[in-house]
Design a protein around this motif. Structure first.
Motif, PDB file in Angstrom:
ATOM      1  N   ILE A   9     -14.456  -1.582 -11.566  1.00 47.88           N
ATOM      2  CA  ILE A   9     -13.454  -2.039 -10.595  1.00 47.88           C
ATOM      3  C   ILE A   9     -12.143  -2.371 -11.303  1.00 47.88           C
ATOM      4  O   ILE A   9     -11.060  -2.048 -10.808  1.00 47.88           O
ATOM      5  CB  ILE A   9     -13.976  -3.258  -9.810  1.00 47.88           C
ATOM      6  N   ARG A  86      -9.347   0.474  -3.513  1.00 46.55           N
ATOM      7  CA  ARG A  86      -9.326  -0.062  -2.143  1.00 46.55           C
ATOM      8  C   ARG A  86      -9.562   1.051  -1.121  1.00 46.55           C
ATOM      9  O   ARG A  86     -10.322   0.890  -0.169  1.00 46.55           O
ATOM     10  CB  ARG A  86      -7.991  -0.757  -1.852  1.00 46.55           C
ATOM     11  N   CYS A  89     -13.221   2.141  -1.128  1.00 44.43           N
ATOM     12  CA  CYS A  89     -14.085   1.203  -0.424  1.00 44.43           C
ATOM     13  C   CYS A  89     -13.883   1.300   1.087  1.00 44.43           C
ATOM     14  O   CYS A  89     -14.852   1.236   1.868  1.00 44.43           O
ATOM     15  CB  CYS A  89     -13.822  -0.223  -0.898  1.00 44.43           C
ATOM     16  N   ARG A  93     -16.782   2.225   3.828  1.00 44.15           N
ATOM     17  CA  ARG A  93     -17.108   1.350   4.960  1.00 44.15           C
ATOM     18  C   ARG A  93     -16.960   2.090   6.279  1.00 44.15           C
ATOM     19  O   ARG A  93     -17.760   1.907   7.206  1.00 44.15           O
ATOM     20  CB  ARG A  93     -16.213   0.108   4.934  1.00 44.15           C
ATOM     21  N   THR A  99     -21.353  -2.055   0.738  1.00 45.76           N
ATOM     22  CA  THR A  99     -20.806  -2.124  -0.615  1.00 45.76           C
ATOM     23  C   THR A  99     -21.022  -3.509  -1.204  1.00 45.76           C
ATOM     24  O   THR A  99     -21.064  -4.512  -0.490  1.00 45.76           O
ATOM     25  CB  THR A  99     -19.298  -1.805  -0.631  1.00 45.76           C
ATOM     26  N   PHE A 122     -16.640  -6.845   1.116  1.00 40.23           N
ATOM     27  CA  PHE A 122     -17.912  -6.456   0.530  1.00 40.23           C
ATOM     28  C   PHE A 122     -19.073  -7.108   1.277  1.00 40.23           C
ATOM     29  O   PHE A 122     -18.972  -8.241   1.739  1.00 40.23           O
ATOM     30  CB  PHE A 122     -17.962  -6.850  -0.950  1.00 40.23           C
ATOM     31  N   ARG A 203     -14.706   9.275  -7.070  1.00 43.48           N
ATOM     32  CA  ARG A 203     -14.535   9.362  -5.620  1.00 43.48           C
ATOM     33  C   ARG A 203     -15.224  10.610  -5.072  1.00 43.48           C
ATOM     34  O   ARG A 203     -15.955  10.539  -4.073  1.00 43.48           O
ATOM     35  CB  ARG A 203     -13.037   9.384  -5.266  1.00 43.48           C
TER      36      ARG A 203
END
Length: 209
Positions: A9, A86, A89, A93, A99, A122, A203
């Protein structure tokens, strides 16, 4: 999706290597250490490891204090967020993927990172210090994380950048992606199911799954 924090991260591992070489190991008067031995471990376990295995010149408590001083500087001033994290994530979602952050770092260090980069949303945030049992490379933290997000470990994917982290994730029965983000590219990630180089490859791999 279970993300390690340091080296994944945020690009903190290269700074930790610098701190250990220039401040921590000289203070402990430790030589001959392979950095891969301790990368991915909780800092308290590192302090104990150096004391027990390398006859450190200072006690574990003093070493922990040095680590804490370095962490405050590193996470609030130096480390940077993974490019596109960001957005990644958010896409996960949107696809209904749960996550979590799964890290050897203590809650206080995690909060420094989350506050600085405004990381929210998260399903779980798991620190090794809040898990009963030994930290990475043992599997306890990933088993705990899978339970926290309500998914069988076999259906989880972990992203790890260290030998100890990969060992922990695979021992827990998760699929593990070894991530080379540009810090120590000599670390052995061969036990991971697949190894990717950088954010774009990560990714693509995650979204393909």
């Amino acid at each position: 999706m279970l993300f390690d924090m340091d080296g994944v991260i945020v690009d903190s591992e290269r700074y930790w290597a610098e701190y250990e070489e220039e401040r921590i190991l000289p203070a402990a008067e430790v030589s001959g250490l392979d950095p891969g031995e301790i990368t991915g471990m909780n800092y308290k376990e590192i302090a104990a490891y150096l004391t027990e295995n390398y006859d450190a010149a200072v006690g574990a408590d003093e070493l922990q204090g040095i680590y804490e001083e370095c962490a405050a500087e590193l996470y609030t001033e130096r480390a940077e967020l993974m490019d596109g994290f960001r957005d990644l994530c958010g896409t996960l979602r949107d696809r209904g993927v749960r996550t979590a952050i799964v890290t050897s770092s203590p809650p206080e260090w995690i909060e420094m990172v989350r506050e600085r980069f405004d990381l929210t949303g998260f399903d779980a945030v798991v620190s090794a210090e809040e898990v009963e049992g030994p930290g990475k490379p043992e599997p306890h933290i990933y088993r705990h994380a899978a339970e926290a997000v309500g998914v069988d470990p076999a259906d989880c994917v972990a992203v790890e950048d260290s030998t100890n982290g990969v060992a922990s994730a695979t021992a827990a029965g998760t699929t593990c992606i070894g991530y080379r983000g540009g810090s120590d590219r000599t670390l052995d990630l061969s036990a991971a199911d697949v190894v990717v180089d950088g954010p774009q490859e990560l990714r693509a791999e995650l979204l393909a799954r």
